[in-house]
Design an enzyme around this catalytic site. Structure first.
Site, PDB file in Angstrom:
ATOM      1  N   HIS A   1       0.835  -1.183   0.000  1.00 47.10           N
ATOM      2  CA  HIS A   1       0.000   0.000   0.000  1.00 47.10           C
ATOM      3  C   HIS A   1       0.879   1.245   0.000  1.00 47.10           C
ATOM      4  CE1 HIS A   1      -3.786  -2.164   1.738  1.00 47.10           C
ATOM      5  NE2 HIS A   1      -3.299  -2.747   0.660  1.00 47.10           N
TER       6      HIS A   1
ATOM      7  N   GLU B   1       0.878   3.877   1.902  1.00 52.29           N
ATOM      8  CA  GLU B   1       1.362   4.244   3.230  1.00 52.29           C
ATOM      9  C   GLU B   1       2.558   3.370   3.623  1.00 52.29           C
ATOM     10  OE1 GLU B   1      -3.241   4.123   3.578  1.00 52.29           O
ATOM     11  OE2 GLU B   1      -1.693   3.256   2.311  1.00 52.29           O
TER      12      GLU B   1
ATOM     13  N   CYS C   1      -6.122   1.358   5.496  1.00 54.63           N
ATOM     14  CA  CYS C   1      -6.701   0.119   6.000  1.00 54.63           C
ATOM     15  C   CYS C   1      -6.157  -0.118   7.408  1.00 54.63           C
ATOM     16  CB  CYS C   1      -6.361  -1.049   5.075  1.00 54.63           C
ATOM     17  SG  CYS C   1      -4.609  -1.528   5.101  1.00 54.63           S
TER      18      CYS C   1
END
Length: 158
Positions: A78, A80, A106
């Site tokens: 992801h 992040e 998430c």
């Protein structure tokens, strides 16, 4: 003098530019880690460095060619995660920083954000993971949603 964007708009616009580098065909997400109005690192969703990107052709759910197994992407990191890992790779602390993300983190990313010491999350789009809010609430992480050029506190009951 031309209109200057707010800092929040400036960094979210950069996150949108960063997401154009994403290699996942399902979702483009960009992240920008900022401390003291300075960019620390950026990240976008995609395969780990040096590994093949997610396939552009075919169905993501068509394993082994696709990148999905049991409803989850197994190839891409992801945005992040990539931003936090890039900062670690070059030896930059994220402690006390903010992260601007084009999509709600998430719960897995929320745990990484918390452990990296990031204290403020500003996100734009929604993501269906309610456990994120419990994690951020318990960690005391400030969470704001970027909407139409302004940031709004996020109030979620868990």
């Amino acid at each position: 003098m031309p209109h200057r964007p707010s800092w929040d708009t400036y960094f979210m616009q950069i996150a949108h530019l960063v997401k154009t580098r994403a290699t996942c065909p399902r979702r483009d997400v960009g992240a920008v880690i900022v401390r003291d109005k300075q960019i620390v690192c950026t990240g976008y969703n995609g395969a780990p460095s040096g590994l093949p990107h997610c396939p552009d052709d075919g169905d993501c759910n068509d394993w082994p060619k696709g990148c999905m197994r049991a409803g989850h992407c197994i190839r891409a990191l992801h945005a992040e995660q990539n931003a936090i890992l890039q900062a670690a790779k070059i030896g930059i602390s994220c402690n006390g920083a903010a992260i601007y993300v084009t999509c709600q983190p998430c719960s897995g990313c929320a745990k990484m954000i918390i452990n990296a010491g990031i204290s403020r999350v500003i996100y734009e789009g929604a993501y269906p993971d309610d456990f994120t809010w419990e994690l951020f609430r318990d960690a005391g992480t400030e969470v704001l949603r970027y909407v139409d050029g302004t940031v709004e506190p996020v109030e979620h009951s868990v």
